[in-house]
Motif scaffolding. Sequence first.
Motif, PDB file in Angstrom:
ATOM      1  N   GLY A  57     -39.512 -55.154  71.644  1.00  0.00           N
ATOM      2  CA  GLY A  57     -38.482 -56.756  72.498  1.00  0.00           C
ATOM      3  C   GLY A  57     -38.171 -57.225  71.316  1.00  0.00           C
ATOM      4  N   PHE A  58     -37.884 -56.966  69.952  1.00  0.00           N
ATOM      5  CA  PHE A  58     -38.332 -58.150  68.262  1.00  0.00           C
ATOM      6  C   PHE A  58     -37.530 -57.378  67.517  1.00  0.00           C
ATOM      7  CE2 PHE A  58     -42.897 -57.204  68.805  1.00  0.00           C
ATOM      8  CZ  PHE A  58     -42.521 -56.836  67.778  1.00  0.00           C
ATOM      9  N   ILE A  77     -36.418 -62.432  68.547  1.00  0.00           N
ATOM     10  CA  ILE A  77     -36.993 -62.028  70.075  1.00  0.00           C
ATOM     11  C   ILE A  77     -35.702 -61.597  70.822  1.00  0.00           C
ATOM     12  CG2 ILE A  77     -38.292 -62.239  71.920  1.00  0.00           C
ATOM     13  CD1 ILE A  77     -39.823 -63.027  69.429  1.00  0.00           C
ATOM     14  N   VAL A  78     -35.668 -60.414  71.524  1.00  0.00           N
ATOM     15  CA  VAL A  78     -35.009 -59.893  72.051  1.00  0.00           C
ATOM     16  C   VAL A  78     -35.049 -58.942  73.345  1.00  0.00           C
ATOM     17  CG1 VAL A  78     -33.470 -59.717  69.183  1.00  0.00           C
ATOM     18  CG2 VAL A  78     -34.398 -57.572  70.548  1.00  0.00           C
ATOM     19  N   LYS A 130     -40.419 -62.331  79.716  1.00  0.00           N
ATOM     20  CA  LYS A 130     -40.313 -61.450  78.521  1.00  0.00           C
ATOM     21  C   LYS A 130     -39.707 -61.928  77.004  1.00  0.00           C
ATOM     22  CE  LYS A 130     -38.020 -57.680  80.916  1.00  0.00           C
ATOM     23  NZ  LYS A 130     -36.913 -57.158  81.216  1.00  0.00           N
ATOM     24  N   CYS A 131     -39.055 -63.198  76.710  1.00  0.00           N
ATOM     25  CA  CYS A 131     -39.710 -63.655  75.710  1.00  0.00           C
ATOM     26  C   CYS A 131     -40.608 -64.526  74.891  1.00  0.00           C
ATOM     27  CB  CYS A 131     -38.101 -65.101  75.290  1.00  0.00           C
ATOM     28  SG  CYS A 131     -37.966 -66.635  74.495  1.00  0.00           S
ATOM     29  N   LEU A 132     -41.600 -65.172  76.333  1.00  0.00           N
ATOM     30  CA  LEU A 132     -42.648 -65.868  75.158  1.00  0.00           C
ATOM     31  C   LEU A 132     -43.523 -64.343  75.427  1.00  0.00           C
ATOM     32  CD1 LEU A 132     -42.125 -68.917  78.013  1.00  0.00           C
ATOM     33  CD2 LEU A 132     -41.854 -68.743  75.811  1.00  0.00           C
ATOM     34  N   ASN A 133     -43.807 -63.784  75.947  1.00  0.00           N
ATOM     35  CA  ASN A 133     -44.381 -62.826  76.163  1.00  0.00           C
ATOM     36  C   ASN A 133     -44.804 -61.829  74.471  1.00  0.00           C
ATOM     37  OD1 ASN A 133     -46.545 -62.742  78.706  1.00  0.00           O
ATOM     38  ND2 ASN A 133     -45.293 -62.063  79.525  1.00  0.00           N
ATOM     39  N   ARG A 134     -43.001 -61.346  74.157  1.00  0.00           N
ATOM     40  CA  ARG A 134     -42.536 -61.113  72.971  1.00  0.00           C
ATOM     41  C   ARG A 134     -43.034 -61.498  71.941  1.00  0.00           C
ATOM     42  NH1 ARG A 134     -37.387 -58.423  76.113  1.00  0.00           N
ATOM     43  NH2 ARG A 134     -38.588 -56.763  76.966  1.00  0.00           N
ATOM     44  N   LEU A 135     -43.031 -63.306  71.670  1.00  0.00           N
ATOM     45  CA  LEU A 135     -43.104 -64.474  70.837  1.00  0.00           C
ATOM     46  C   LEU A 135     -44.285 -64.617  70.530  1.00  0.00           C
ATOM     47  CD1 LEU A 135     -41.548 -66.526  69.065  1.00  0.00           C
ATOM     48  CD2 LEU A 135     -41.975 -68.018  71.016  1.00  0.00           C
ATOM     49  N   ASN A 136     -45.267 -64.338  71.784  1.00  0.00           N
ATOM     50  CA  ASN A 136     -46.529 -64.199  71.360  1.00  0.00           C
ATOM     51  C   ASN A 136     -47.069 -62.694  70.847  1.00  0.00           C
ATOM     52  OD1 ASN A 136     -49.159 -65.964  71.862  1.00  0.00           O
ATOM     53  ND2 ASN A 136     -49.551 -63.303  73.212  1.00  0.00           N
ATOM     54  N   ARG A 137     -46.794 -62.034  70.783  1.00  0.00           N
ATOM     55  CA  ARG A 137     -47.016 -60.919  70.823  1.00  0.00           C
ATOM     56  C   ARG A 137     -46.331 -60.748  69.180  1.00  0.00           C
ATOM     57  NH1 ARG A 137     -49.508 -56.490  68.946  1.00  0.00           N
ATOM     58  NH2 ARG A 137     -48.860 -54.517  68.953  1.00  0.00           N
ATOM     59  N   LEU A 138     -45.489 -61.288  68.848  1.00  0.00           N
ATOM     60  CA  LEU A 138     -45.207 -61.459  67.052  1.00  0.00           C
ATOM     61  C   LEU A 138     -45.898 -61.981  66.920  1.00  0.00           C
ATOM     62  CD1 LEU A 138     -43.001 -59.876  65.074  1.00  0.00           C
ATOM     63  CD2 LEU A 138     -41.409 -62.003  65.952  1.00  0.00           C
TER      64      LEU A 138
END
Length: 158
Positions: A57-58, A77-78, A130-138
């Motif tokens: 998701g990025f 983030i996508v 989803k955006c916040l979780n993906r941002l955190n992961r990245l």
Amino acid sequence: MTYPTLYRKRIIPEECIHLKDDIILTCNDDILLTKWNTLKPKKELHHGYSCYFLKEGFKVSQFLREDNSLLFWYCDIVEYLFDKENNALTTLDLLADIVVCPDGFVKVLDLDELADALEQGTLSQDLLKKCLNRLNRLLEIIYSGNFCTLQKYINNIP
């Protein structure tokens, strides 16, 4: 294998653009790798490469100047939307972005747009999560010193 047709969809400003000039270098179940020239010419940004991490998701992009020198790395983030019937991949920009400068400086961008889009009803709570979780992961990948594991797909282009 026939590569998908690529689209970029934005929430702010609301638009959907066919990325007809992007060249797909490789595509599999995990990544899609492209090279491109800027859609709208800018003073320093001339062209680049993007690696779509389809399961994460990025999208990680290398932004280059006309002389091929690195301007910076830009991470979107996508949400990926695949239309199997039309073999089309739409990348929905979830607004939050990360810039990684050549000196290692990291900047998170456009979090205010997340709040605006949620308030205006153009971004669902599900997509915000989803955006916040993906941002955190990245950010975890970047801060742990493992950003090279994402950069390698672009860095290894002959």
